[in-house]
Write a protein that holds these residues in place. Structure first.
Motif, mmCIF file in Angstrom:
data_model
loop_
_atom_site.group_PDB
_atom_site.id
_atom_site.type_symbol
_atom_site.label_atom_id
_atom_site.label_comp_id
_atom_site.label_asym_id
_atom_site.label_seq_id
_atom_site.Cartn_x
_atom_site.Cartn_y
_atom_site.Cartn_z
ATOM 1 N N ILE A 57 0.840 -1.198 0.000
ATOM 2 C CA ILE A 57 0.000 0.000 0.000
ATOM 3 C C ILE A 57 0.878 1.251 0.000
ATOM 4 O O ILE A 57 0.690 2.165 -0.805
ATOM 5 N N VAL A 58 1.860 1.289 0.909
ATOM 6 C CA VAL A 58 2.741 2.453 1.012
ATOM 7 C C VAL A 58 3.551 2.641 -0.268
ATOM 8 O O VAL A 58 3.664 3.760 -0.783
ATOM 9 N N PHE A 59 4.104 1.564 -0.811
ATOM 10 C CA PHE A 59 4.903 1.660 -2.041
ATOM 11 C C PHE A 59 4.056 2.166 -3.193
ATOM 12 O O PHE A 59 4.477 3.056 -3.938
ATOM 13 N N ASP A 60 2.856 1.623 -3.351
ATOM 14 C CA ASP A 60 1.990 2.057 -4.453
ATOM 15 C C ASP A 60 1.592 3.517 -4.315
ATOM 16 O O ASP A 60 1.559 4.252 -5.308
ATOM 17 N N ARG A 61 1.292 3.948 -3.091
ATOM 18 C CA ARG A 61 0.940 5.366 -2.890
ATOM 19 C C ARG A 61 2.123 6.267 -3.211
ATOM 20 O O ARG A 61 1.959 7.329 -3.831
#
Length: 142
Positions: A57-61
């Protein structure tokens, strides 16, 4: 393509059989009690699963904010995998060292043993899984 329920069943089965194999092997290899290796394995598997969810989630954001796009180049895929493993390694090393009362070098060697086991296990398990439950390509149902 596999359905969500198939993927969930695969993931749960992978973890259960992995723990059933790694606990006695880890106890034997490291001279530890089965309960100690079992609790550590279950804890590490749970942390890895949670980290996988949060990290992606953090990487994609971050990727969306940085590039405005979620597509990953080969270089971004390498970065994605390396950062995931580095984050998991930091947590795993500390957990192993603290829970077993060993130094970071010994914890690193133990982590390397777990990683090597899961590398081989993932290859064998997934190969066997695909033989037992062959994936069906979209538009090519039998």
């Amino acid at each position: 393509m596999r359905s969500t329920s198939e993927r969930l069943f695969h993931a749960i089965t992978f973890e259960i059989f992995g723990i059933l194999l790694v606990v006695p092997l880890g106890a034997l290899a490291f001279g530890l009690h089965l309960t100690t290796v079992g609790l550590l394995s279950i804890t590490l598997a749970s942390i890895a699963t949670l980290w996988n969810y949060v990290y992606n989630i953090v990487f994609d954001r971050a990727l969306l904010r940085w590039r405005g796009d979620l597509r990953k180049t080969p270089a971004l895929r390498v970065l994605h995998a390396a950062l995931f493993e580095a984050g998991l390694l930091m947590v795993s090393l500390l957990l192993i060292a603290l829970s077993l009362g060993v130094g970071l070098i010994e914890a690193l060697l133990m982590e390397a043993g777990f990683a090597l086991f899961y590398l081989v296990y993932a290859f064998v398990f997934n190969w066997g899984w695909d033989k037992a439950f062959p994936p069906v390509a979209m538009g090519h149902e039998a």
